[in-house]
Design a protein around this motif. Sequence first.
Motif, PDB file in Angstrom:
ATOM      1  N   SER A   1     -51.965 -15.268  18.471  1.00 41.64           N
ATOM      2  CA  SER A   1     -51.409 -15.611  19.775  1.00 41.64           C
ATOM      3  C   SER A   1     -52.079 -16.850  20.344  1.00 41.64           C
ATOM      4  O   SER A   1     -53.064 -17.359  19.815  1.00 41.64           O
ATOM      5  CB  SER A   1     -51.573 -14.433  20.733  1.00 41.64           C
ATOM      6  OG  SER A   1     -52.953 -14.135  20.899  1.00 41.64           O
TER       7      SER A   1
ATOM      8  N   THR B   1     -54.770 -11.914  20.014  1.00 44.50           N
ATOM      9  CA  THR B   1     -53.972 -10.978  19.221  1.00 44.50           C
ATOM     10  C   THR B   1     -53.657 -11.605  17.869  1.00 44.50           C
ATOM     11  O   THR B   1     -53.304 -12.784  17.795  1.00 44.50           O
ATOM     12  CB  THR B   1     -52.651 -10.643  19.926  1.00 44.50           C
ATOM     13  OG1 THR B   1     -52.922 -10.186  21.253  1.00 44.50           O
ATOM     14  CG2 THR B   1     -51.900  -9.559  19.166  1.00 44.50           C
TER      15      THR B   1
ATOM     16  N   ASP C   1     -51.946 -10.700  13.745  1.00 46.12           N
ATOM     17  CA  ASP C   1     -51.103  -9.830  12.941  1.00 46.12           C
ATOM     18  C   ASP C   1     -51.217 -10.288  11.495  1.00 46.12           C
ATOM     19  O   ASP C   1     -51.300 -11.496  11.234  1.00 46.12           O
ATOM     20  CB  ASP C   1     -49.645  -9.912  13.408  1.00 46.12           C
ATOM     21  CG  ASP C   1     -48.758  -8.895  12.705  1.00 46.12           C
ATOM     22  OD1 ASP C   1     -47.551  -9.174  12.542  1.00 46.12           O
ATOM     23  OD2 ASP C   1     -49.250  -7.808  12.313  1.00 46.12           O
TER      24      ASP C   1
ATOM     25  N   SER D   1     -43.388 -19.153  21.610  1.00 49.26           N
ATOM     26  CA  SER D   1     -43.878 -17.999  22.360  1.00 49.26           C
ATOM     27  C   SER D   1     -45.403 -17.996  22.336  1.00 49.26           C
ATOM     28  O   SER D   1     -46.011 -18.243  21.316  1.00 49.26           O
ATOM     29  CB  SER D   1     -43.362 -16.701  21.743  1.00 49.26           C
ATOM     30  OG  SER D   1     -41.963 -16.642  21.786  1.00 49.26           O
TER      31      SER D   1
ATOM     32  N   ARG E   1     -47.311 -15.340  23.128  1.00 50.24           N
ATOM     33  CA  ARG E   1     -47.772 -14.064  22.601  1.00 50.24           C
ATOM     34  C   ARG E   1     -47.039 -13.755  21.297  1.00 50.24           C
ATOM     35  O   ARG E   1     -46.036 -14.366  20.965  1.00 50.24           O
ATOM     36  CB  ARG E   1     -47.539 -12.965  23.637  1.00 50.24           C
ATOM     37  CG  ARG E   1     -48.408 -13.147  24.872  1.00 50.24           C
ATOM     38  CD  ARG E   1     -48.092 -12.122  25.946  1.00 50.24           C
ATOM     39  NE  ARG E   1     -49.018 -12.230  27.069  1.00 50.24           N
ATOM     40  CZ  ARG E   1     -48.901 -13.133  28.034  1.00 50.24           C
ATOM     41  NH1 ARG E   1     -47.907 -13.986  28.019  1.00 50.24           N
ATOM     42  NH2 ARG E   1     -49.786 -13.162  29.016  1.00 50.24           N
TER      43      ARG E   1
ATOM     44  N   THR F   1     -44.573 -11.893  19.408  1.00 52.97           N
ATOM     45  CA  THR F   1     -43.409 -11.075  19.691  1.00 52.97           C
ATOM     46  C   THR F   1     -43.058 -10.220  18.469  1.00 52.97           C
ATOM     47  O   THR F   1     -43.671 -10.344  17.403  1.00 52.97           O
ATOM     48  CB  THR F   1     -42.210 -11.958  20.044  1.00 52.97           C
ATOM     49  OG1 THR F   1     -41.807 -12.670  18.854  1.00 52.97           O
ATOM     50  CG2 THR F   1     -42.580 -12.965  21.123  1.00 52.97           C
ATOM     51  N   SER F   2     -42.024  -9.422  18.616  1.00 54.42           N
ATOM     52  CA  SER F   2     -41.598  -8.570  17.511  1.00 54.42           C
ATOM     53  C   SER F   2     -41.011  -9.392  16.366  1.00 54.42           C
ATOM     54  O   SER F   2     -40.843  -8.884  15.258  1.00 54.42           O
ATOM     55  CB  SER F   2     -40.550  -7.560  18.006  1.00 54.42           C
ATOM     56  OG  SER F   2     -39.434  -8.238  18.539  1.00 54.42           O
ATOM     57  N   ARG F   3     -40.722 -10.653  16.616  1.00 54.86           N
ATOM     58  CA  ARG F   3     -40.133 -11.518  15.595  1.00 54.86           C
ATOM     59  C   ARG F   3     -41.163 -12.430  14.948  1.00 54.86           C
ATOM     60  O   ARG F   3     -40.815 -13.351  14.211  1.00 54.86           O
ATOM     61  CB  ARG F   3     -39.025 -12.370  16.214  1.00 54.86           C
ATOM     62  CG  ARG F   3     -37.812 -11.572  16.661  1.00 54.86           C
ATOM     63  CD  ARG F   3     -36.800 -12.462  17.356  1.00 54.86           C
ATOM     64  NE  ARG F   3     -36.428 -13.633  16.589  1.00 54.86           N
ATOM     65  CZ  ARG F   3     -35.525 -13.655  15.633  1.00 54.86           C
ATOM     66  NH1 ARG F   3     -34.892 -12.545  15.315  1.00 54.86           N
ATOM     67  NH2 ARG F   3     -35.236 -14.773  14.994  1.00 54.86           N
TER      68      ARG F   3
ATOM     69  N   ARG G   1     -43.070 -12.213  12.532  1.00 54.56           N
ATOM     70  CA  ARG G   1     -43.115 -12.230  11.069  1.00 54.56           C
ATOM     71  C   ARG G   1     -41.887 -12.888  10.445  1.00 54.56           C
ATOM     72  O   ARG G   1     -41.764 -12.970   9.222  1.00 54.56           O
ATOM     73  CB  ARG G   1     -43.262 -10.808  10.524  1.00 54.56           C
ATOM     74  CG  ARG G   1     -44.564 -10.121  10.919  1.00 54.56           C
ATOM     75  CD  ARG G   1     -44.733  -8.813  10.213  1.00 54.56           C
ATOM     76  NE  ARG G   1     -46.028  -8.198  10.491  1.00 54.56           N
ATOM     77  CZ  ARG G   1     -46.589  -7.268   9.746  1.00 54.56           C
ATOM     78  NH1 ARG G   1     -45.965  -6.830   8.670  1.00 54.56           N
ATOM     79  NH2 ARG G   1     -47.764  -6.758  10.069  1.00 54.56           N
TER      80      ARG G   1
ATOM     81  N   THR H   1     -38.287 -17.764  13.557  1.00 51.39           N
ATOM     82  CA  THR H   1     -38.852 -17.732  14.903  1.00 51.39           C
ATOM     83  C   THR H   1     -39.592 -19.024  15.223  1.00 51.39           C
ATOM     84  O   THR H   1     -39.665 -19.443  16.363  1.00 51.39           O
ATOM     85  CB  THR H   1     -39.819 -16.541  15.034  1.00 51.39           C
ATOM     86  OG1 THR H   1     -39.081 -15.330  14.848  1.00 51.39           O
ATOM     87  CG2 THR H   1     -40.524 -16.518  16.370  1.00 51.39           C
TER      88      THR H   1
END
Length: 130
Positions: A55, A60, A62, A104, A106, A108-110, A112, A116
Amino acid sequence: VQLQAFGGGLVQAGGSLRLSCTFSGRSPGRTFSTSAMGWFRRAPGKEREFVAAISWRGGTTDYADSVKGRFTISRDNAENTVWLQMNSLEPEDTAVYYCAADSSRRLTSRIRIGATYDYWGQGTQVTVSS
């Protein structure tokens, strides 16, 4: 905006590499510090796949399951740079690695999903020998 990835090379299995990606330039309302950043890779004959993301402030992260515990993504907004520290490398990690920027802040759910991201670096080759 330009992204430049470097740091790839040839390494033996079990070794380490650190990839860097620098962000230069800007577009209206868009800087490195306002972008989530990601790393993807494409192995020969395979689809591009997500590796890691971070992020805008680095709070954050992932990771793909295949690299979790071995790779670490980090960033320094003062240096406009994001890194991917890769340890315990395996031959399956051989690929061209790309960094990318997402508008973005942060994750987001996208995060990966490659589509995006709106800015991509040129890629750096990582080859892991067995």
